[in-house]
Write a protein that holds these residues in place. Structure first.
Motif, mmCIF file in Angstrom:
data_model
loop_
_atom_site.group_PDB
_atom_site.id
_atom_site.type_symbol
_atom_site.label_atom_id
_atom_site.label_comp_id
_atom_site.label_asym_id
_atom_site.label_seq_id
_atom_site.Cartn_x
_atom_site.Cartn_y
_atom_site.Cartn_z
ATOM 1 N N ASN A 38 11.812 -0.676 -7.412
ATOM 2 C CA ASN A 38 10.796 -1.387 -7.001
ATOM 3 C C ASN A 38 10.631 -2.209 -5.880
ATOM 4 O OD1 ASN A 38 9.841 -1.235 -10.111
ATOM 5 N ND2 ASN A 38 10.999 -2.718 -10.655
ATOM 6 N N TRP A 39 11.978 -2.622 -5.408
ATOM 7 C CA TRP A 39 11.867 -3.320 -4.194
ATOM 8 C C TRP A 39 11.617 -2.071 -2.908
ATOM 9 C CZ3 TRP A 39 11.545 -7.979 -3.730
ATOM 10 C CH2 TRP A 39 12.217 -8.987 -4.634
ATOM 11 N N ILE A 40 11.882 -0.933 -3.406
ATOM 12 C CA ILE A 40 11.640 0.159 -2.357
ATOM 13 C C ILE A 40 10.207 0.549 -2.210
ATOM 14 C CG2 ILE A 40 11.601 2.635 -1.855
ATOM 15 C CD1 ILE A 40 14.656 2.432 -2.791
ATOM 16 N N PHE A 41 9.586 0.332 -3.273
ATOM 17 C CA PHE A 41 8.038 0.721 -3.605
ATOM 18 C C PHE A 41 7.304 -0.462 -2.751
ATOM 19 C CE2 PHE A 41 8.346 3.673 -7.167
ATOM 20 C CZ PHE A 41 8.274 4.907 -6.307
ATOM 21 N N VAL A 42 7.692 -1.634 -3.073
ATOM 22 C CA VAL A 42 6.956 -2.865 -2.445
ATOM 23 C C VAL A 42 7.400 -2.859 -1.089
ATOM 24 C CG1 VAL A 42 7.384 -5.464 -2.055
ATOM 25 C CG2 VAL A 42 7.335 -4.708 -4.286
ATOM 26 N N ILE A 43 8.341 -2.423 -0.537
ATOM 27 C CA ILE A 43 8.372 -2.264 1.055
ATOM 28 C C ILE A 43 7.605 -1.175 1.618
ATOM 29 C CG2 ILE A 43 10.428 -1.362 2.838
ATOM 30 C CD1 ILE A 43 12.338 -3.048 1.124
ATOM 31 N N ILE A 44 7.456 -0.175 0.914
ATOM 32 C CA ILE A 44 6.631 1.123 1.098
ATOM 33 C C ILE A 44 5.352 0.424 1.265
ATOM 34 C CG2 ILE A 44 5.603 3.329 0.777
ATOM 35 C CD1 ILE A 44 8.670 4.110 -0.244
ATOM 36 N N CYS A 45 4.780 -0.176 0.459
ATOM 37 C CA CYS A 45 3.352 -0.387 0.264
ATOM 38 C C CYS A 45 3.006 -1.598 1.209
ATOM 39 C CB CYS A 45 3.108 -1.001 -1.181
ATOM 40 S SG CYS A 45 2.955 0.203 -2.474
ATOM 41 N N THR A 46 3.801 -2.564 1.406
ATOM 42 C CA THR A 46 3.740 -3.441 2.569
ATOM 43 C C THR A 46 3.699 -2.861 4.013
ATOM 44 O OG1 THR A 46 4.924 -5.173 1.073
ATOM 45 C CG2 THR A 46 4.619 -5.815 3.632
ATOM 46 N N THR A 47 4.704 -1.848 4.301
ATOM 47 C CA THR A 47 4.587 -1.091 5.505
ATOM 48 C C THR A 47 3.030 -0.422 5.685
ATOM 49 O OG1 THR A 47 6.819 -0.842 5.392
ATOM 50 C CG2 THR A 47 5.672 0.419 7.001
ATOM 51 N N ALA A 48 2.848 0.175 4.768
ATOM 52 C CA ALA A 48 1.514 1.075 4.650
ATOM 53 C C ALA A 48 0.207 -0.028 4.887
ATOM 54 C CB ALA A 48 1.231 1.707 3.437
ATOM 55 N N MET A 49 0.355 -1.142 4.346
ATOM 56 C CA MET A 49 -0.729 -2.021 4.264
ATOM 57 C C MET A 49 -0.953 -2.560 5.807
ATOM 58 S SD MET A 49 -3.293 -3.885 2.743
ATOM 59 C CE MET A 49 -2.814 -4.238 0.990
ATOM 60 N N VAL A 50 0.355 -3.226 6.259
ATOM 61 C CA VAL A 50 0.302 -3.574 7.557
ATOM 62 C C VAL A 50 -0.206 -2.259 8.824
ATOM 63 C CG1 VAL A 50 1.782 -4.345 9.465
ATOM 64 C CG2 VAL A 50 2.081 -5.207 7.156
ATOM 65 N N TYR A 51 0.206 -1.245 8.604
ATOM 66 C CA TYR A 51 -0.261 -0.102 9.367
ATOM 67 C C TYR A 51 -1.845 0.083 9.464
ATOM 68 C CZ TYR A 51 -0.998 4.477 11.224
ATOM 69 O OH TYR A 51 -1.414 5.490 11.821
ATOM 70 N N TRP A 52 -2.203 -0.036 8.013
ATOM 71 C CA TRP A 52 -3.702 0.131 7.946
ATOM 72 C C TRP A 52 -4.410 -0.819 8.476
ATOM 73 C CZ3 TRP A 52 -6.419 -1.556 2.980
ATOM 74 C CH2 TRP A 52 -7.678 -0.833 3.071
ATOM 75 N N VAL A 53 -4.093 -2.079 8.507
ATOM 76 C CA VAL A 53 -4.652 -3.247 8.925
ATOM 77 C C VAL A 53 -4.685 -3.046 10.233
ATOM 78 C CG1 VAL A 53 -4.693 -5.802 9.396
ATOM 79 C CG2 VAL A 53 -4.400 -4.843 6.983
ATOM 80 N N LYS A 54 -3.480 -2.763 11.084
ATOM 81 C CA LYS A 54 -3.391 -2.554 12.550
ATOM 82 C C LYS A 54 -4.418 -1.557 12.939
ATOM 83 C CE LYS A 54 0.931 -4.411 13.604
ATOM 84 N NZ LYS A 54 2.351 -4.276 14.372
ATOM 85 N N GLN A 55 -4.637 -0.400 12.269
ATOM 86 C CA GLN A 55 -5.504 0.682 12.622
ATOM 87 C C GLN A 55 -7.022 0.065 12.572
ATOM 88 O OE1 GLN A 55 -4.944 3.522 13.901
ATOM 89 N NE2 GLN A 55 -2.672 2.870 14.043
ATOM 90 N N LEU A 56 -7.061 -0.763 11.447
ATOM 91 C CA LEU A 56 -8.519 -1.174 11.303
ATOM 92 C C LEU A 56 -8.978 -2.234 12.749
ATOM 93 C CD1 LEU A 56 -8.873 -1.994 7.645
ATOM 94 C CD2 LEU A 56 -10.118 -0.273 8.930
ATOM 95 N N GLN A 57 -7.931 -2.854 12.893
ATOM 96 C CA GLN A 57 -8.098 -4.070 14.530
ATOM 97 C C GLN A 57 -8.277 -3.097 15.531
ATOM 98 O OE1 GLN A 57 -4.721 -6.464 14.044
ATOM 99 N NE2 GLN A 57 -5.884 -8.023 12.727
ATOM 100 N N LEU A 58 -7.494 -1.941 15.794
ATOM 101 C CA LEU A 58 -7.584 -1.033 16.910
ATOM 102 C C LEU A 58 -9.018 -0.397 16.873
ATOM 103 C CD1 LEU A 58 -6.080 0.216 19.194
ATOM 104 C CD2 LEU A 58 -5.537 1.995 17.668
ATOM 105 N N HIS A 59 -9.492 -0.067 15.740
ATOM 106 C CA HIS A 59 -10.784 0.676 15.794
ATOM 107 C C HIS A 59 -11.917 -0.295 16.080
ATOM 108 C CE1 HIS A 59 -9.720 4.912 14.703
ATOM 109 N NE2 HIS A 59 -8.862 4.237 14.083
ATOM 110 N N LYS A 60 -11.897 -1.478 15.642
ATOM 111 C CA LYS A 60 -12.641 -2.585 15.719
ATOM 112 C C LYS A 60 -12.919 -3.064 17.051
ATOM 113 C CE LYS A 60 -14.629 -6.696 13.822
ATOM 114 N NZ LYS A 60 -14.868 -7.235 12.303
ATOM 115 N N SER A 61 -11.557 -3.193 17.909
ATOM 116 C CA SER A 61 -11.281 -3.589 19.092
ATOM 117 C C SER A 61 -12.108 -2.885 20.244
ATOM 118 C CB SER A 61 -9.997 -4.006 19.689
ATOM 119 O OG SER A 61 -9.331 -2.797 19.426
#
Length: 76
Positions: A38-61
């Motif tokens: 479960n901890w591994i899945f939480v870390i993977i999902c958190t990493t994916a969410m952070v990457y996704w939000v950074k990509q959204l900010q990059l495209h918006k900028s």
């Protein structure tokens, strides 16, 4: 026919559920060890969410994020 269903039972009980039995027995000794998956899945999902939000900010900028309020022409 009975042997067919007993074969399915044997497959699941003797082979496919062995990791679950191991985790159930491991929980009695250490909670963190039993929940490592479960901890591994939480870390993977958190990493994916952070990457996704950074990509959204990059495209918006870069003004690549085109937001049109009308999804189709017939909504106008």
């Amino acid at each position: 026919m009975k042997a067919f269903f007993e074969g399915i039972q044997s497959l699941f009980v003797d082979f496919l559920f062995l990791p679950m039995n191991f985790l159930r027995e491991l929980e009695l000794t250490t909670w963190f060890g039993a929940n490592i998956i479960n901890w591994i899945f939480v870390i993977i999902c958190t990493t994916a969410m952070v990457y996704w939000v950074k990509q959204l900010q990059l495209h918006k900028s870069n003004n690549e994020d085109y937001q049109d309020t009308t999804a189709h022409s017939f909504f106008k």
